[in-house]
Design a protein around this motif. Structure first.
Motif, PDB file in Angstrom:
ATOM      1  N   ASP A 370       0.828  -1.211   0.000  1.00 33.34           N
ATOM      2  CA  ASP A 370       0.000   0.000   0.000  1.00 33.34           C
ATOM      3  C   ASP A 370       0.862   1.261   0.000  1.00 33.34           C
ATOM      4  N   ALA A 371       1.917   1.246   0.822  1.00 34.53           N
ATOM      5  CA  ALA A 371       2.781   2.431   0.910  1.00 34.53           C
ATOM      6  C   ALA A 371       3.531   2.678  -0.395  1.00 34.53           C
ATOM      7  N   ALA A 372       3.912   1.598  -1.086  1.00 36.38           N
ATOM      8  CA  ALA A 372       4.684   1.730  -2.330  1.00 36.38           C
ATOM      9  C   ALA A 372       3.808   2.061  -3.531  1.00 36.38           C
ATOM     10  N   GLY A 373       2.517   1.819  -3.428  1.00 39.71           N
ATOM     11  CA  GLY A 373       1.621   2.130  -4.542  1.00 39.71           C
ATOM     12  C   GLY A 373       1.500   1.034  -5.582  1.00 39.71           C
ATOM     13  N   PHE A 374       1.757  -0.226  -5.204  1.00 40.05           N
ATOM     14  CA  PHE A 374       1.566  -1.320  -6.156  1.00 40.05           C
ATOM     15  C   PHE A 374       0.085  -1.404  -6.532  1.00 40.05           C
ATOM     16  N   PRO A 375      -0.220  -1.556  -7.801  1.00 42.96           N
ATOM     17  CA  PRO A 375      -1.639  -1.640  -8.197  1.00 42.96           C
ATOM     18  C   PRO A 375      -2.299  -2.889  -7.631  1.00 42.96           C
ATOM     19  N   THR A 376      -3.496  -2.713  -7.098  1.00 43.04           N
ATOM     20  CA  THR A 376      -4.239  -3.837  -6.533  1.00 43.04           C
ATOM     21  C   THR A 376      -5.607  -4.006  -7.200  1.00 43.04           C
ATOM     22  N   LYS A 377      -6.107  -2.946  -7.813  1.00 41.95           N
ATOM     23  CA  LYS A 377      -7.383  -3.024  -8.522  1.00 41.95           C
ATOM     24  C   LYS A 377      -7.123  -2.853 -10.017  1.00 41.95           C
ATOM     25  N   PHE A 378      -7.770  -3.679 -10.798  1.00 47.07           N
ATOM     26  CA  PHE A 378      -7.510  -3.670 -12.235  1.00 47.07           C
ATOM     27  C   PHE A 378      -8.787  -3.407 -13.020  1.00 47.07           C
ATOM     28  N   ALA A 379      -8.625  -2.672 -14.099  1.00 39.18           N
ATOM     29  CA  ALA A 379      -9.760  -2.336 -14.953  1.00 39.18           C
ATOM     30  C   ALA A 379     -10.194  -3.575 -15.739  1.00 39.18           C
ATOM     31  N   PRO A 380     -11.458  -3.672 -16.101  1.00 34.66           N
ATOM     32  CA  PRO A 380     -11.909  -4.818 -16.905  1.00 34.66           C
ATOM     33  C   PRO A 380     -11.280  -4.802 -18.289  1.00 34.66           C
ATOM     34  N   MET A 381     -10.682  -5.912 -18.667  1.00 34.63           N
ATOM     35  CA  MET A 381      -9.945  -5.992 -19.930  1.00 34.63           C
ATOM     36  C   MET A 381     -10.847  -5.748 -21.134  1.00 34.63           C
ATOM     37  N   LYS A 382     -11.963  -6.435 -21.195  1.00 33.92           N
ATOM     38  CA  LYS A 382     -12.835  -6.361 -22.362  1.00 33.92           C
ATOM     39  C   LYS A 382     -13.357  -4.943 -22.579  1.00 33.92           C
ATOM     40  N   GLU A 383     -13.867  -4.318 -21.531  1.00 37.10           N
ATOM     41  CA  GLU A 383     -14.457  -2.985 -21.659  1.00 37.10           C
ATOM     42  C   GLU A 383     -13.402  -1.936 -22.007  1.00 37.10           C
ATOM     43  N   THR A 384     -12.217  -2.057 -21.394  1.00 34.11           N
ATOM     44  CA  THR A 384     -11.160  -1.073 -21.661  1.00 34.11           C
ATOM     45  C   THR A 384     -10.673  -1.165 -23.100  1.00 34.11           C
ATOM     46  N   LEU A 385     -10.438  -2.387 -23.582  1.00 34.51           N
ATOM     47  CA  LEU A 385      -9.985  -2.552 -24.966  1.00 34.51           C
ATOM     48  C   LEU A 385     -11.080  -2.158 -25.959  1.00 34.51           C
ATOM     49  N   ALA A 386     -12.342  -2.403 -25.605  1.00 32.33           N
ATOM     50  CA  ALA A 386     -13.445  -1.988 -26.481  1.00 32.33           C
ATOM     51  C   ALA A 386     -13.495  -0.469 -26.584  1.00 32.33           C
ATOM     52  N   SER A 387     -13.272   0.209 -25.460  1.00 34.56           N
ATOM     53  CA  SER A 387     -13.242   1.672 -25.465  1.00 34.56           C
ATOM     54  C   SER A 387     -12.102   2.183 -26.341  1.00 34.56           C
ATOM     55  N   ALA A 388     -10.938   1.542 -26.221  1.00 38.35           N
ATOM     56  CA  ALA A 388      -9.799   1.922 -27.065  1.00 38.35           C
ATOM     57  C   ALA A 388     -10.113   1.664 -28.531  1.00 38.35           C
ATOM     58  N   GLY A 389     -10.781   0.536 -28.814  1.00 39.70           N
ATOM     59  CA  GLY A 389     -11.125   0.199 -30.192  1.00 39.70           C
ATOM     60  C   GLY A 389     -12.108   1.166 -30.816  1.00 39.70           C
ATOM     61  N   ASN A 390     -12.858   1.872 -29.972  1.00 41.74           N
ATOM     62  CA  ASN A 390     -13.795   2.887 -30.456  1.00 41.74           C
ATOM     63  C   ASN A 390     -13.163   4.278 -30.519  1.00 41.74           C
ATOM     64  N   GLY A 391     -11.834   4.327 -30.367  1.00 40.63           N
ATOM     65  CA  GLY A 391     -11.117   5.595 -30.500  1.00 40.63           C
ATOM     66  C   GLY A 391     -11.228   6.512 -29.300  1.00 40.63           C
ATOM     67  N   LYS A 392     -11.520   5.959 -28.119  1.00 41.56           N
ATOM     68  CA  LYS A 392     -11.724   6.796 -26.935  1.00 41.56           C
ATOM     69  C   LYS A 392     -10.509   6.853 -26.019  1.00 41.56           C
ATOM     70  N   MET A 393      -9.384   6.322 -26.465  1.00 41.19           N
ATOM     71  CA  MET A 393      -8.165   6.364 -25.662  1.00 41.19           C
ATOM     72  C   MET A 393      -7.081   7.138 -26.402  1.00 41.19           C
ATOM     73  N   ASN A 394      -6.450   8.060 -25.691  1.00 40.91           N
ATOM     74  CA  ASN A 394      -5.380   8.868 -26.293  1.00 40.91           C
ATOM     75  C   ASN A 394      -3.994   8.264 -26.086  1.00 40.91           C
ATOM     76  N   LEU A 395      -3.851   7.457 -25.033  1.00 43.44           N
ATOM     77  CA  LEU A 395      -2.519   6.943 -24.694  1.00 43.44           C
ATOM     78  C   LEU A 395      -2.619   5.533 -24.116  1.00 43.44           C
ATOM     79  N   ALA A 396      -1.718   4.673 -24.550  1.00 44.21           N
ATOM     80  CA  ALA A 396      -1.546   3.343 -23.945  1.00 44.21           C
ATOM     81  C   ALA A 396      -0.069   3.143 -23.649  1.00 44.21           C
ATOM     82  N   MET A 397       0.234   2.649 -22.456  1.00 45.75           N
ATOM     83  CA  MET A 397       1.603   2.271 -22.100  1.00 45.75           C
ATOM     84  C   MET A 397       1.601   0.777 -21.790  1.00 45.75           C
ATOM     85  N   ILE A 398       2.431   0.021 -22.493  1.00 42.94           N
ATOM     86  CA  ILE A 398       2.481  -1.434 -22.342  1.00 42.94           C
ATOM     87  C   ILE A 398       3.885  -1.817 -21.894  1.00 42.94           C
ATOM     88  N   ILE A 399       3.977  -2.485 -20.747  1.00 39.48           N
ATOM     89  CA  ILE A 399       5.272  -2.795 -20.153  1.00 39.48           C
ATOM     90  C   ILE A 399       5.531  -4.292 -20.162  1.00 39.48           C
TER      91      ILE A 399
END
Length: 714
Positions: A370-399
């Motif tokens: 918690d103190a370090a800020g490790f992500p613990t909650k994740f966005a739904p994959m299907k809905e997020t990618l669908a939003s990106a596929g509809n041109g509603k995302m300006n930036l994606a960072m893939i690590i």
């Protein structure tokens, strides 16, 4: 010139080259797992502790370096995950470092998305470009990480929050014995694996290999037992004392059937009360259970034998795998397994330390997360990618991830990245996903980087892993966390630390009193050096872990639902192999040349088919089959394999890359490319047709397997 003189001159030249190219370290790395007794021997080299990041198991390793070159990787014998062992993929990390296809400089796109067409740019240009895109993202951004327990993910997640987004994506298919409940297999008398291939793709195959060996040794009176139930004879299943073939999607129901038989044994033994649990309640809860034998295909007497083994060989536990979770009834089936484990825990002697032995240390680790800020909650994959596929995302960072290859085709990751305004990729190699990136930032290999990870071993021991560079970076690469922090500075955003290493030091300084054995008098830097000399630290005990809430009632389990209409008659069984996993290391020829243990096949993908089914359809070994679903098809040679049911086809993961270097590109078929968005990994039915082609499958002992490989010399 004789050989000895040549080697002397070559050694001096190599040392001079290394000295001139490497420069001076920013911070001192901490060596000496085993200090040399009589000075420095360039042949013996120097050993360094660090952490393996080929997968997310969290194994501690030690790396032997000679004159600045990484030569050999071994396991850290004190680490609670791997106990000194290391798998083939971990060994192959040295091949990754010196792989000729590593990205050496930042790349910016020069052509349309869909191909790896780039030109090299400077780091100043790359960071300025990324910084501008971060500044202009306007909350419409998402992040995809491969390891949410790594410091890089914490840095990237905080950067995302600063631009007003919390869309962190992570895809993980691994499962365990139940949330908050951990069993130490080494202390088990009997373990039942329900579709859990722990030696190929479990939380840590190396961990389970060690614990299995210790369990097998047993004590003076008995030897530990392992049973396996599932639809395919895997490497893990072949190692078991008892293999139980079961129908696809029915293992949760089998767990309840075993629970019913187990409760009957308790009643027969006249055990009326077990640690506050009323056996009559369990019996009543299981009374209306359907005919388990008929539904699962497991004979009733075999179910009784499993229950008897679990009772007679206590302490015992059940471990659930993908054949439990990766079906439409996965959540219900996992609850059924945990219900059975609850009954087993109630009959287990507490003094054994078998269940939750280190549970009191987990809260301290959670505070660090918690103190370090490790992500613990994740966005739904299907809905997020669908939003990106509809041109509603300006930036994606893939690590360090390859979602275009690794995600089901039905999620349409290609379209999502095509329609996203700007895609920044951080990694060591060009791959299927970089074909849709606008900017590629080459990251340091983990053997060249500072970082830290937090995690919990499969037996419930929390750990804080220390990662240090054991060699100087070979190319003009950068730690991903450093690149993100610098880009945020360009964008005018405040950061918690100037560098990735400083971020780690801050975590240690804030948490140093929460680690066992770390002297409280040490400042942050000294505490970090203390941890580096061991490779990891264990959080101190600080209370009780919150156990999963298990209802004292058997869950209802629906019949599994499989996607696929008329004519799709075979169950598809994708699985990870011990040498390639899900495909992250498919570009390493040494791993491709390793035979898959059960089929002995190497250098390509295949389709496992039952001998009776093959004879009925006129299929022979090597016949190229078209495996088809409603989302697509792949071609692969048939491997006639008796360890699979007549209605099931098994296909390995990790093959069929579109653009992953010389060895992986176009090699075999990608089974993920025929799976739909809402379809569980094992919830698909397919059909097969013969293409009329036949090839000779390369197996162990075939000389062609050696001809495709290359001699690898550091």
């Amino acid at each position: 010139m004789d050989r000895r003189s040549f080697l002397k001159i070559g050694g001096v030249a190599a040392a001079a080259g290394a000295t001139g190219a490497c420069g001076q370290m920013v911070q001192t790395i901490i060596p000496y797992v085993a200090p040399a007794d009589e000075g420095i021997n360039p042949v013996d080299g120097t050993w360094y502790y660090t952490t393996c990041k080929v997968c997310n198991a969290g194994c501690g390793v030690m790396v032997r370096t000679v004159m600045g070159r990484a030569k050999k990787i071994e396991g850290n014998p004190s680490h609670p995950v791997n106990f000194g062992g290391v798998c083939a993929r971990g060994q192959a990390a040295v091949h990754q470092v010196y792989h000729p296809e590593r990205i050496k400089k930042p790349l910016v796109r020069t052509g349309a998305k869909g191909a790896n067409t780039f030109k090299e740019i400077s780091w100043d240009e790359a960071l300025a470009l990324l910084g501008a895109k971060i500044k202009g993202a306007d909350k419409k951004a998402f992040l995809m990480v491969s390891n949410p327990s790594d410091v890089v993910s914490a840095i990237a997640s905080k950067a995302l929050q600063k631009i007003g987004s919390d869309a962190v994506l992570f895809h993980d298919a691994s499962v365990g014995v139940g949330e908050g409940q951990y069993a130490d297999m080494a202390k088990a008398g009997c373990v039942l694996l329900l579709g859990a291939d722990i030696f190929e793709s479990g939380g840590s195959p190396v961990h389970y290999g060690d614990r299995f060996g210790r369990m097998r040794r047993g004590d003076n009176l008995r030897r530990g037992m392992m049973m396996y139930a599932g639809p395919r004879m895997s490497l893990t299943a072949a190692s078991a004392d008892m293999f139980i073939a079961a129908e696809q999607g029915t293992l949760g129901l089998l767990a309840l059937g075993i629970a019913k038989k187990y409760v009957a044994i308790l009643k027969e033994k006249k055990i009326d009360l077990v640690k506050g649990q009323t056996i009559a309640d369990w019996e009543k809860s299981l009374a209306g259970l359907e005919d388990v034998s008929k539904a699962t295909g497991v004979p009733d007497d075999k179910i009784s034998k499993i229950a008897k083994n679990l009772f007679d060989q206590q302490p015992s536990a059940v471990i659930a795998g993908e054949d439990v979770s990766a079906h439409s009834n996965g959540a219900q089936s996992l609850a059924a397994v945990e219900f059975l484990n609850m009954i087993l825990r109630a009959t287990c002697a507490e003094k054994t330390g078998f269940w939750n032995a280190s549970a009191d240390k987990i809260p301290a680790q959670q505070k660090i997360r918690d103190a370090a800020g490790f992500p613990t909650k994740f966005a739904p994959m299907k809905e997020t990618l669908a939003s990106a596929g509809n041109g509603k995302m300006n930036l994606a960072m893939i690590i360090d991830s390859d979602p275009v290859h690794g995600l089901p085709a039905g999620l349409n990751c290609k379209k999502a990245l095509e329609k996203t305004g700007f895609v920044a990729y951080f990694g060591c190699f060009l791959n299927d996903t970089t074909q849709y990136a606008d900017l590629v930032l080459p990251e340091n290999h983990f053997l060249e980087a500072w970082s830290a990870q937090v995690g919990v071993s499969p037996d419930g021991t929390p750990y804080f892993n220390a990662q240090q560079p054991v060699i100087q970076p070979l190319y003009k690469t950068m730690q991903s966390g450093d690149a993100i922090l610098k880009a945020c500075t360009v964008a005018g955003l405040a950061t918690d630390a100037p560098t990735q290493e400083a971020y780690v030091l801050k975590i240690v300084d804030d948490s140093k009193r929460g680690f066992e054995g770390v002297p409280a008098t040490l400042d942050g830097k000294k505490a970090w050096e203390f941890i580096l000399q061991r490779g990891f630290a264990i959080p101190s005990a600080s209370g009780s872990a919150k156990n999963a809430v298990v209802k004292n009632e058997a869950p209802k389990i629906d019949k599994p639902v499989f996607a696929g209409g008329p004519g799709f008659e075979f169950f598809l069984h994708p699985y990870a192999t011990a040498n390639l996993g899900c495909g992250k290391t498919s570009n390493i020829s040494w791993l491709l040349e390793m035979p898959e243990p059960m089929t002995s096949i190497k250098w390509g993908s295949w389709v496992e088919i039952n001998p009776k089914t093959a004879a009925k359809l006129g299929i022979k070994d090597g016949d190229i089959l078209k495996v088809e679903s409603q989302w697509g098809s792949i071609d692969a040679p048939a491997s006639v394999y008796p360890g699979i049911g007549p209605q099931t086809l098994a296909v390995p993961l990790g093959f069929g890359h579109e653009a992953f270097g010389k060895h992986a590109t176009k090699r075999g078929g990608n089974v993920m490319s025929i799976i739909g968005a809402d379809v569980p990994l094992r919830g698909l039915k397919v059909k097969i047709t013969k293409t009329g082609k036949n090839i000779e499958i390369i197996r162990e002992g075939n000389p062609k397997g050696d001809y495709e490989g290359e001699v690898f010399q550091l």
